[in-house]
Design an enzyme around this catalytic site. Structure first.
Site, PDB file in Angstrom:
ATOM      1  N   ARG A 218      39.062  32.060  29.556  1.00 55.80           N
ATOM      2  CA  ARG A 218      39.298  32.852  28.354  1.00 55.80           C
ATOM      3  C   ARG A 218      39.745  31.910  27.248  1.00 55.80           C
ATOM      4  O   ARG A 218      40.311  30.850  27.498  1.00 55.80           O
ATOM      5  CB  ARG A 218      40.352  33.930  28.600  1.00 55.80           C
ATOM      6  CG  ARG A 218      41.713  33.384  28.990  1.00 55.80           C
ATOM      7  CD  ARG A 218      42.688  34.513  29.316  1.00 55.80           C
ATOM      8  NE  ARG A 218      44.012  34.004  29.599  1.00 55.80           N
ATOM      9  CZ  ARG A 218      44.400  33.568  30.788  1.00 55.80           C
ATOM     10  NH1 ARG A 218      43.563  33.576  31.796  1.00 55.80           N
ATOM     11  NH2 ARG A 218      45.622  33.117  30.976  1.00 55.80           N
TER      12      ARG A 218
ATOM     13  N   ARG B 297      43.062  35.194  18.017  1.00 62.76           N
ATOM     14  CA  ARG B 297      44.119  35.992  17.392  1.00 62.76           C
ATOM     15  C   ARG B 297      43.664  36.459  16.021  1.00 62.76           C
ATOM     16  O   ARG B 297      43.273  35.628  15.196  1.00 62.76           O
ATOM     17  CB  ARG B 297      45.387  35.164  17.240  1.00 62.76           C
ATOM     18  CG  ARG B 297      46.019  34.757  18.536  1.00 62.76           C
ATOM     19  CD  ARG B 297      47.294  34.000  18.267  1.00 62.76           C
ATOM     20  NE  ARG B 297      47.846  33.437  19.487  1.00 62.76           N
ATOM     21  CZ  ARG B 297      48.738  32.464  19.507  1.00 62.76           C
ATOM     22  NH1 ARG B 297      49.159  31.931  18.373  1.00 62.76           N
ATOM     23  NH2 ARG B 297      49.210  32.013  20.646  1.00 62.76           N
TER      24      ARG B 297
ATOM     25  N   ARG C 209      40.405  13.181  36.285  1.00 61.75           N
ATOM     26  CA  ARG C 209      40.253  12.555  34.981  1.00 61.75           C
ATOM     27  C   ARG C 209      41.566  11.843  34.684  1.00 61.75           C
ATOM     28  O   ARG C 209      42.637  12.251  35.143  1.00 61.75           O
ATOM     29  CB  ARG C 209      39.972  13.594  33.895  1.00 61.75           C
ATOM     30  CG  ARG C 209      38.659  14.311  34.054  1.00 61.75           C
ATOM     31  CD  ARG C 209      37.472  13.394  33.820  1.00 61.75           C
ATOM     32  NE  ARG C 209      37.325  13.054  32.409  1.00 61.75           N
ATOM     33  CZ  ARG C 209      36.476  12.152  31.940  1.00 61.75           C
ATOM     34  NH1 ARG C 209      35.695  11.475  32.784  1.00 61.75           N
ATOM     35  NH2 ARG C 209      36.382  11.903  30.661  1.00 61.75           N
TER      36      ARG C 209
ATOM     37  N   ARG D  63      42.595  12.969  20.846  1.00 66.50           N
ATOM     38  CA  ARG D  63      43.636  13.419  19.918  1.00 66.50           C
ATOM     39  C   ARG D  63      44.540  12.263  19.532  1.00 66.50           C
ATOM     40  O   ARG D  63      44.544  11.210  20.184  1.00 66.50           O
ATOM     41  CB  ARG D  63      44.450  14.554  20.517  1.00 66.50           C
ATOM     42  CG  ARG D  63      45.199  14.238  21.806  1.00 66.50           C
ATOM     43  CD  ARG D  63      45.893  15.484  22.339  1.00 66.50           C
ATOM     44  NE  ARG D  63      46.725  15.191  23.503  1.00 66.50           N
ATOM     45  CZ  ARG D  63      47.527  16.070  24.086  1.00 66.50           C
ATOM     46  NH1 ARG D  63      47.624  17.300  23.621  1.00 66.50           N
ATOM     47  NH2 ARG D  63      48.258  15.735  25.144  1.00 66.50           N
TER      48      ARG D  63
ATOM     49  N   GLU E  69      44.606   9.090  22.351  1.00 59.81           N
ATOM     50  CA  GLU E  69      44.342   9.371  23.754  1.00 59.81           C
ATOM     51  C   GLU E  69      42.830   9.360  24.013  1.00 59.81           C
ATOM     52  O   GLU E  69      42.074  10.036  23.313  1.00 59.81           O
ATOM     53  CB  GLU E  69      44.921  10.731  24.152  1.00 59.81           C
ATOM     54  CG  GLU E  69      46.432  10.795  24.041  1.00 59.81           C
ATOM     55  CD  GLU E  69      47.021  12.075  24.601  1.00 59.81           C
ATOM     56  OE1 GLU E  69      46.254  12.899  25.161  1.00 59.81           O
ATOM     57  OE2 GLU E  69      48.244  12.263  24.480  1.00 59.81           O
TER      58      GLU E  69
ATOM     59  N   TYR F 258      46.245  21.650  38.418  1.00 61.87           N
ATOM     60  CA  TYR F 258      46.822  21.396  37.098  1.00 61.87           C
ATOM     61  C   TYR F 258      48.025  22.307  36.902  1.00 61.87           C
ATOM     62  O   TYR F 258      47.927  23.523  37.022  1.00 61.87           O
ATOM     63  CB  TYR F 258      45.809  21.630  35.974  1.00 61.87           C
ATOM     64  CG  TYR F 258      46.454  21.389  34.625  1.00 61.87           C
ATOM     65  CD1 TYR F 258      46.667  20.082  34.179  1.00 61.87           C
ATOM     66  CD2 TYR F 258      46.911  22.442  33.851  1.00 61.87           C
ATOM     67  CE1 TYR F 258      47.311  19.849  32.985  1.00 61.87           C
ATOM     68  CE2 TYR F 258      47.556  22.214  32.651  1.00 61.87           C
ATOM     69  CZ  TYR F 258      47.751  20.917  32.220  1.00 61.87           C
ATOM     70  OH  TYR F 258      48.403  20.682  31.037  1.00 61.87           O
TER      71      TYR F 258
ATOM     72  N   ASP G  12      51.422  23.216  34.349  1.00 61.70           N
ATOM     73  CA  ASP G  12      52.340  23.014  33.240  1.00 61.70           C
ATOM     74  C   ASP G  12      53.725  22.745  33.821  1.00 61.70           C
ATOM     75  O   ASP G  12      53.982  22.992  34.998  1.00 61.70           O
ATOM     76  CB  ASP G  12      52.372  24.245  32.330  1.00 61.70           C
ATOM     77  CG  ASP G  12      51.146  24.334  31.427  1.00 61.70           C
ATOM     78  OD1 ASP G  12      50.618  23.269  31.053  1.00 61.70           O
ATOM     79  OD2 ASP G  12      50.721  25.457  31.108  1.00 61.70           O
TER      80      ASP G  12
END
Length: 382
Positions: free
Chosen positions: A180, A184, A257, A288, A313, A361, A363
């Site tokens: 997804r 907004r 990666r 970035r 990066e 992965y 957070d």
């Protein structure tokens, strides 16, 4: 045989440090070993020109879990940093995540209705194209993205960035990578929907130091260089390294990666005006640029330090000897990981946790939540 420690914790990132913290609080003996010359894993910060540089990439703490937020703030206070990245597409600037500011910059629209009409028309085009090719469900990342946000946003803000990030064409990437995309219809540049976000005041090293306070730690200590010795020290091992390495790659190497960083010091107080700017054009080799001082200095305080540190990066394919960052959760790798996971589930004296040990992965907040839960479970067993 009397063992020296209750837990040997292999790795001092957030999972290992949090687990050790909880065990230590309960009076259990822990030794934390770290192969790098510093503690903290990938959240480690290096002080350069009075600026806390996120040495292994930008880390922004965010969560809606109040108990996790209260836990980390019991260790160190967090500031009010709000993540509002910018996308640079061949010199055009767009706000992220996709919101009314983005749509105004893209199309000049000023109302949610105007934006919705354009997005829905482009979504329908994507659906019609898929139907003409004989399928209704997206078969790759490109189709998935087009179905979610339409061609304009995909071409300018997703395609090039994603292909640099993964080193593969979007048509060769699985659709599930982008399940997804937030759209907004408000003028809101806050990237995260979470209730809480910020950076530890004084940098992440303060969080790690607080978690490991009173706990024996050893840096420059590689578990695999003297495995039998380390294993002889404790009743249980908390292992946070690569799971395939733990099992000596018997089912093959898992793929990752990785990221290469290029940092420079500039003799100006403010280089780009924002902590994070993504470069979404494929022609720009880096993904970035991070300007670290914006994580902790706001408003006129930015000028207190006359220099600034910026980091480019570059996303790369991982090779042995490099630092693994992002698991490549495709079918091949997930099947290999499942075999290692099957072995891990049989272990009675080893706890596997964190991004590398779970090939997932994570957070930061979910890592801490998982470590707290695991620690409390295994401490009860003691």
């Amino acid at each position: 045989m009397h063992l020296q420690y209750d837990f040997l914790v292999v790795g001092s990132g957030l999972y290992g440090a949090t687990f050790a913290h909880e065990a230590h609080k309960c009076g259990l003996r822990c030794l934390v070993i770290e192969k790098r010359p510093h503690l903290g894993g990938n959240v480690y910060c290096e002080e350069v020109e009075g600026i806390h540089v996120h040495k292994y990439g930008a880390h922004i703490f965010h969560t809606s879990n109040e108990s996790v937020w209260n836990f980390v703030n019991s260790i160190v206070s967090f500031n009010r940093y709000t993540n509002s990245p910018i996308a640079n597409y061949n010199g055009e600037l767009y706000n992220l995540p996709f919101n009314m500011n983005t749509f105004y910059q893209m199309w000049g629209v000023k109302t949610p209705r105007e934006a919705q009409v354009i997005i829905e028309a482009q979504r329908q085009e994507a659906l019609d194209l898929m139907k003409s090719q004989g399928h209704l469900e997206p078969t790759n990342l490109e189709e998935q993205a087009l179905l979610l946000v339409g061609r304009d946003i995909y071409e300018k803000l997703i395609k090039g960035y994603t292909e640099k990030q993964w080193g593969r064409s979007c048509v060769d990437l699985p659709a599930f990578i982008i399940k997804r995309l937030p759209v907004r219809l408000t003028f809101d540049n806050n990237y995260f929907n979470d209730s809480y976000q910020g950076i530890p005041i004084g940098g992440y090293n303060n969080l790690v130091r607080g978690l490991l306070s009173g706990i024996e730690t050893r840096v420059n200590s590689d578990f695999f260089e003297n495995r039998a010795y380390w294993e002889s020290l404790a009743h249980k091992i908390v292992y946070t390294g690569p799971i395939d390495q733990y099992y000596e790659y018997q089912y093959g190497h898992l793929q990752y990666r990785t990221v290469r960083f290029e940092s420079e010091i500039y003799d100006v107080p403010n280089f780009q005006g924002n902590a994070v700017i993504n470069y979404t054009g494929k022609e720009i080799p880096y993904t970035r640029i991070i300007e670290h001082k914006h994580f902790e200095l706001f408003g006129n305080d930015i000028n207190r330090i006359g220099k600034t540190v910026v980091t480019k990066e570059y996303s790369m394919e991982w090779q042995p000897g490099m630092e693994p960052y992002y698991p490549v959760n495709d079918t091949r790798n997930n099947e290999i990981y499942a075999k290692y996971r099957h072995l891990a589930e049989k272990e009675e004296h080893v706890i596997f946790g964190g991004r590398l040990a779970e090939y997932k992965y994570y957070d930061m907040a979910p890592v801490i939540e998982r470590a707290l839960s695991d620690a409390r479970t295994f401490i009860k067993e003691k």
